[in-house]
Design a protein around this motif. Structure first.
Motif, PDB file in Angstrom:
ATOM      1  N   TYR A   1       0.823  -1.209   0.000  1.00  0.00           N
ATOM      2  CA  TYR A   1       0.000   0.000   0.000  1.00  0.00           C
ATOM      3  C   TYR A   1       0.859   1.261   0.000  1.00  0.00           C
ATOM      4  O   TYR A   1       0.453   2.293  -0.523  1.00  0.00           O
ATOM      5  N   SER A   2       2.037   1.184   0.579  1.00  0.00           N
ATOM      6  CA  SER A   2       2.963   2.321   0.519  1.00  0.00           C
ATOM      7  C   SER A   2       3.386   2.567  -0.924  1.00  0.00           C
ATOM      8  O   SER A   2       3.513   3.713  -1.364  1.00  0.00           O
TER       9      SER A   2
ATOM     10  N   LEU B   1       9.384   9.736  -3.687  1.00  0.00           N
ATOM     11  CA  LEU B   1      10.699   9.147  -3.429  1.00  0.00           C
ATOM     12  C   LEU B   1      10.901   8.869  -1.944  1.00  0.00           C
ATOM     13  O   LEU B   1      11.395   7.800  -1.559  1.00  0.00           O
ATOM     14  N   LYS B   2      10.477   9.807  -1.093  1.00  0.00           N
ATOM     15  CA  LYS B   2      10.579   9.610   0.362  1.00  0.00           C
ATOM     16  C   LYS B   2       9.760   8.407   0.820  1.00  0.00           C
ATOM     17  O   LYS B   2      10.200   7.627   1.656  1.00  0.00           O
ATOM     18  N   VAL B   3       8.566   8.282   0.277  1.00  0.00           N
ATOM     19  CA  VAL B   3       7.697   7.163   0.645  1.00  0.00           C
ATOM     20  C   VAL B   3       8.368   5.843   0.268  1.00  0.00           C
ATOM     21  O   VAL B   3       8.385   4.893   1.054  1.00  0.00           O
ATOM     22  N   ILE B   4       8.944   5.786  -0.929  1.00  0.00           N
ATOM     23  CA  ILE B   4       9.612   4.565  -1.378  1.00  0.00           C
ATOM     24  C   ILE B   4      10.819   4.250  -0.500  1.00  0.00           C
ATOM     25  O   ILE B   4      11.003   3.109  -0.074  1.00  0.00           O
ATOM     26  N   GLU B   5      11.625   5.264  -0.209  1.00  0.00           N
ATOM     27  CA  GLU B   5      12.812   5.046   0.633  1.00  0.00           C
ATOM     28  C   GLU B   5      12.416   4.590   2.037  1.00  0.00           C
ATOM     29  O   GLU B   5      13.027   3.677   2.594  1.00  0.00           O
ATOM     30  N   LYS B   6      11.408   5.220   2.599  1.00  0.00           N
ATOM     31  CA  LYS B   6      10.943   4.861   3.940  1.00  0.00           C
ATOM     32  C   LYS B   6      10.405   3.425   3.963  1.00  0.00           C
ATOM     33  O   LYS B   6      10.685   2.658   4.890  1.00  0.00           O
ATOM     34  N   THR B   7       9.670   3.068   2.933  1.00  0.00           N
ATOM     35  CA  THR B   7       9.120   1.714   2.856  1.00  0.00           C
ATOM     36  C   THR B   7      10.229   0.691   2.690  1.00  0.00           C
ATOM     37  O   THR B   7      10.196  -0.374   3.321  1.00  0.00           O
TER      38      THR B   7
ATOM     39  N   GLU C   1      13.267   0.983   3.742  1.00  0.00           N
ATOM     40  CA  GLU C   1      13.954   0.899   5.032  1.00  0.00           C
ATOM     41  C   GLU C   1      13.222  -0.043   5.988  1.00  0.00           C
ATOM     42  O   GLU C   1      13.839  -0.863   6.664  1.00  0.00           O
ATOM     43  N   LYS C   2      11.897   0.095   6.035  1.00  0.00           N
ATOM     44  CA  LYS C   2      11.087  -0.702   6.957  1.00  0.00           C
ATOM     45  C   LYS C   2      11.081  -2.179   6.602  1.00  0.00           C
ATOM     46  O   LYS C   2      11.101  -3.029   7.482  1.00  0.00           O
TER      47      LYS C   2
END
Length: 154
Positions: free
Chosen positions: A114-115, A142-148, A150-151
């Motif tokens: 979903y991210s 891009l931030k959303v992809i990087e954060k996802t 990372e998680k």
């Protein structure tokens, strides 16, 4: 028809009859039945799915989001209804609304898919409006992809 004579309020049967009418090219009759069922705010997945098939075949995808928006008023945390609402917004190219639904799904389930839906929606919003995309949508996607990533490194 026999079933509808016995059970007049059986929504799924009415919608299946509408689907048969669509395939017989009796679109006006089908739309009449669909409108009748839509006024009753059906919540069961089989009725909603059958209505979606009808609207797709009638080339009326803009009718589908209303079904799931209404269902979510009664079942606000239904992942199934939210994913179907997201897909209905994809069909009608409502990028902002699909991004909002994807964000709600992320908060509700924490699923990485979903991210990525969220990021894709942001990208499409940016593509639709290049100025907004350059300033906000693309960096945020891009931030959303990087954060996802990372998680959940997969």
């Amino acid at each position: 028809d026999k079933l509808l004579k016995k059970e007049k309020d059986l929504h799924c049967a009415k919608v299946l009859k509408a689907l048969a009418l669509v395939r017989l090219m009796k679109n006006a009759e089908a739309m009449s039945l669909l409108n009748e069922v839509k006024e009753c705010f059906p919540l069961d997945e089989s009725t909603l799915q059958a209505m979606c098939y009808c609207y797709k075949e009638l080339l009326c995808p803009e009718e589908i989001p209303y079904l799931y928006e209404t269902a979510l008023k009664y079942t606000p945390n239904s992942e199934d209804h939210l994913t179907q609402l997201f897909m209905s917004y994809v069909r009608v190219q409502e990028y902002k609304k699909q991004q909002q639904v994807a964000t709600k799904l992320v908060k509700l389930t924490s699923k990485s898919a979903y991210s990525y839906w969220n990021a894709a929606s942001l990208f499409l919003m940016g593509k639709e409006n290049p100025e907004l995309g350059k300033m906000m949508c693309f960096p945020l996607a891009l931030k959303v992809i990087e954060k996802t990533k990372e998680k959940s490194p997969e």
